[in-house]
Design an enzyme around this catalytic site. Structure first.
Site, PDB file in Angstrom:
ATOM      1  N   ARG A   1      50.641  39.958  46.989  1.00 20.25           N
ATOM      2  CA  ARG A   1      49.732  39.411  48.006  1.00 20.25           C
ATOM      3  C   ARG A   1      48.353  40.056  47.953  1.00 20.25           C
ATOM      4  NH1 ARG A   1      53.636  38.031  53.201  1.00 20.25           N
ATOM      5  NH2 ARG A   1      54.037  35.927  52.441  1.00 20.25           N
TER       6      ARG A   1
ATOM      7  N   LYS B   1      68.153  29.318  55.784  1.00 17.04           N
ATOM      8  CA  LYS B   1      67.677  28.971  57.121  1.00 17.04           C
ATOM      9  C   LYS B   1      67.548  27.477  57.326  1.00 17.04           C
ATOM     10  CE  LYS B   1      64.443  32.034  56.461  1.00 17.04           C
ATOM     11  NZ  LYS B   1      63.171  32.746  56.585  1.00 17.04           N
TER      12      LYS B   1
ATOM     13  N   GLY C   1      59.547  32.451  50.536  1.00 19.99           N
ATOM     14  CA  GLY C   1      59.444  33.882  50.224  1.00 19.99           C
ATOM     15  C   GLY C   1      60.504  34.350  49.245  1.00 19.99           C
TER      16      GLY C   1
ATOM     17  N   GLY D   1      56.691  30.448  55.044  1.00 17.82           N
ATOM     18  CA  GLY D   1      56.702  29.521  56.177  1.00 17.82           C
ATOM     19  C   GLY D   1      55.491  28.605  56.228  1.00 17.82           C
TER      20      GLY D   1
HETATM   21  P1  ADP Z   1      63.174  31.101  51.129  1.00 16.38           P
HETATM   22  O1  ADP Z   1      62.663  32.426  51.641  1.00 16.38           O
HETATM   23  O2  ADP Z   1      62.935  30.915  49.668  1.00 16.38           O
HETATM   24  O3  ADP Z   1      62.667  29.940  51.970  1.00 16.38           O
HETATM   25  P2  ADP Z   1      65.610  31.425  52.639  1.00 16.38           P
HETATM   26  O4  ADP Z   1      64.965  32.513  53.399  1.00 16.38           O
HETATM   27  O5  ADP Z   1      65.920  30.155  53.349  1.00 16.38           O
HETATM   28  O6  ADP Z   1      64.774  31.100  51.310  1.00 16.38           O
HETATM   29  O7  ADP Z   1      66.999  31.901  52.043  1.00 16.38           O
HETATM   30  C1  ADP Z   1      67.145  33.031  51.256  1.00 16.38           C
HETATM   31  C2  ADP Z   1      68.406  33.731  51.591  1.00 16.38           C
HETATM   32  O8  ADP Z   1      69.520  32.844  51.501  1.00 16.38           O
HETATM   33  C3  ADP Z   1      68.704  34.859  50.639  1.00 16.38           C
HETATM   34  O9  ADP Z   1      68.717  36.060  51.375  1.00 16.38           O
HETATM   35  C4  ADP Z   1      70.092  34.531  50.091  1.00 16.38           C
HETATM   36  O10 ADP Z   1      70.926  35.663  49.982  1.00 16.38           O
HETATM   37  C5  ADP Z   1      70.639  33.590  51.119  1.00 16.38           C
HETATM   38  N1  ADP Z   1      71.679  32.716  50.576  1.00 16.38           N
HETATM   39  C6  ADP Z   1      71.552  31.779  49.636  1.00 16.38           C
HETATM   40  N2  ADP Z   1      72.727  31.195  49.369  1.00 16.38           N
HETATM   41  C7  ADP Z   1      73.645  31.772  50.192  1.00 16.38           C
HETATM   42  C8  ADP Z   1      75.045  31.594  50.421  1.00 16.38           C
HETATM   43  N3  ADP Z   1      75.732  30.680  49.731  1.00 16.38           N
HETATM   44  N4  ADP Z   1      75.625  32.374  51.346  1.00 16.38           N
HETATM   45  C9  ADP Z   1      74.931  33.283  52.037  1.00 16.38           C
HETATM   46  N5  ADP Z   1      73.608  33.494  51.885  1.00 16.38           N
HETATM   47  C10 ADP Z   1      72.967  32.754  50.969  1.00 16.38           C
HETATM   48 MG    MG Z   2      63.284  33.704  53.222  1.00 12.65          MG
END
Ligand code: ADP
Ligand code: MG
Length: 398
Positions: free
Chosen positions: A40, A202, A355, A378
């Site tokens: 960043r 999420k 992220g 986000g």
């Molecule tokens: P991003 O930050 O790319 O938007 P998220 O924050 O939504 O992604 O999700 C990332 C998290 O999701 C990671 O910490 C990962 O460990 C978790 N995750 C992904 N698949 C699974 C799963 N099948 N079970 C539990 N946690 C998961």
């Molecule tokens: Mg995330």
């Protein structure tokens, strides 16, 4: 969303004048305040160099973490000032106050060729409330405004929105501009086939995004914990996998929609919940025992998802395909990252946002091979869903 760019500022606006620049230095700090990932910071260097070369004097505001309106020593930006100085190779001063008259005086006294970084804006109670009085005090720091904090632009905070009431021009920095260009291209005039891969955890936060792309994408690939919610919605056994019950009706509705091709995992890597680096094995989707949870997409699914991605002309990917931070559950995320890099290599427009997804492609060493990796998290997701952000509305029209 066309915002005026910092590149449009003429010599008279820049030379000798104070640029109040909102950056996003919300970086991970390790022991002793060491900056563990400077992505960043690096992302803002082009804008800072452009300002310095034009003779402007950059005064920087950023937040770090969530101190909740009071001083939290561990969330000081002081170590960031040192990291910035090292990477920019220009002197960077730091002040441990932000909105005081003395800080404004220090900004006015800043010599040409130097940068001033002020303390964490979220130490101030008015920041997240977009307090008008705080915005007025912060505005004294500069003579014009540059937003290069894409990751904070979805926040109507005093240093992002309120301050622009007092400063003109108010323009987009190069990072914000690059983000807007890349993300707008996913909203408009996307070349087909347009493939959207969703994963991560999420789902609650991601429903607007899934909604925004469900009807526009030719194929939706769904992995990660998100897939568990969809599998549950499809009536499959998910054992102890992470499922967001509140989102099951939404997932069911998306699955029932006509005209969208949705690919859910056909096989999964499962393990015992709560056991780190325990034994994992592959089962068919729907075949998860009661006491086990799905933590990654299986090998057949990896192969299928990679094939769909290789045939795409446009790809947007958000959310890891599994618990990629844990040993043994990163193969799905790596496979999708590799397929994205391969597709980008033969001309597919590939954007990765979120992220954790961004971290995964950086760790795989593939970030430079895709078209764009959003620093936004986000903010990127909200921009993709709604086409605008509060901090963009606050800037001058192009
Ligand atoms: P991003 O930050 O790319 O938007 P998220 O924050 O939504 O992604 O999700 C990332 C998290 O999701 C990671 O910490 C990962 O460990 C978790 N995750 C992904 N698949 C699974 C799963 N099948 N079970 C539990 N946690 C998961
Ligand atoms: Mg995330």
């Amino acid at each position: 969303m066309n915002r005026r760019s910092v590149r449009s500022l003429d010599r008279d606006t820049l030379d000798g004048r104070r640029a109040l620049v909102r950056v996003d230095y919300n970086v991970p700090l390790g022991a002793g305040g060491r900056v563990e990932d400077a992505t960043r910071i690096d992302a803002t260097l082009p804008t800072l160099r452009l300002l310095l070369e034009g003779g402007a004097r950059p005064v920087l505001l950023s937040h770090l973490g969530r101190p909740g309106g009071k001083v939290v020593a561990d969330l000081s930006l002081r170590p960031v000032a040192a990291a910035l100085e090292h990477r920019l190779a220009s002197p960077v001063r730091f002040r441990s106050d932000t909105d005081t008259e003395q800080a404004a005086e220090a900004a006015r006294a800043l010599p040409a060729g130097e940068v001033l970084l002020l303390e964490n804006t979220r130490f101030l109670p008015g920041e997240t409330k977009n307090d008008a009085e705080l915005a007025r005090r912060l505005a004294r720091l500069g003579e014009f405004y540059v937003n290069d904090a894409f990751g904070s632009t979805h926040r109507a905070h005093a240093s992002v929105v309120g301050v622009t009431e007092h400063l003109r021009p108010a323009v987009a920095g190069l990072l914000v501009e690059a983000e807007l260009e890349a993300l707008s291209r996913l909203r408009e005039g996307t070349e087909r086939p347009f493939v959207v891969a969703f994963g991560g955890a999420k789902i609650g936060d991601k429903m607007p995004l899934v909604e925004a792309f469900a009807d526009r994408a030719d194929t939706l690939l769904i992995g990660g914990a998100l897939a568990n919610t969809f599998l549950a919605a499809a009536g499959r056994e998910v054992g102890r996998s992470l499922v967001e019950q509140d989102a099951v009706p939404f997932a069911r509705e998306i699955l029932g929609r006509a005209g969208i091709e949705i690919r859910l995992p056909v096989d999964l890597v499962i393990g015992a919940p709560g056991v780190e680096a325990g034994e994992s094995r592959v089962v068919a989707a729907g075949g998860i025992p009661d006491d086990m949870a799905a933590y990654d997409i299986g090998p057949v699914t990896r192969h299928e998802f990679a094939a769909v991605i290789r045939d795409a002309r446009t790809l947007f990917w958000n959310g890891p395909m599994g618990r990629f931070e844990a040993e043994g559950y990163d193969a799905g995320t790596r496979a999708v990252a590799a397929a994205a890099a391969e597709a980008a290599g033969h001309g597919t427009y590939c954007v990765i946002g979120g992220g954790d997804s961004a971290r995964a492609v950086h760790e795989a060493g593939l970030a430079a091979r895709v078209s764009h990796v959003s620093t936004g998290g986000g903010a990127a997701l909200e921009y993709l869903a709604h086409g605008t952000l509060p901090g963009l509305e606050a800037l001058d029209d192009a």
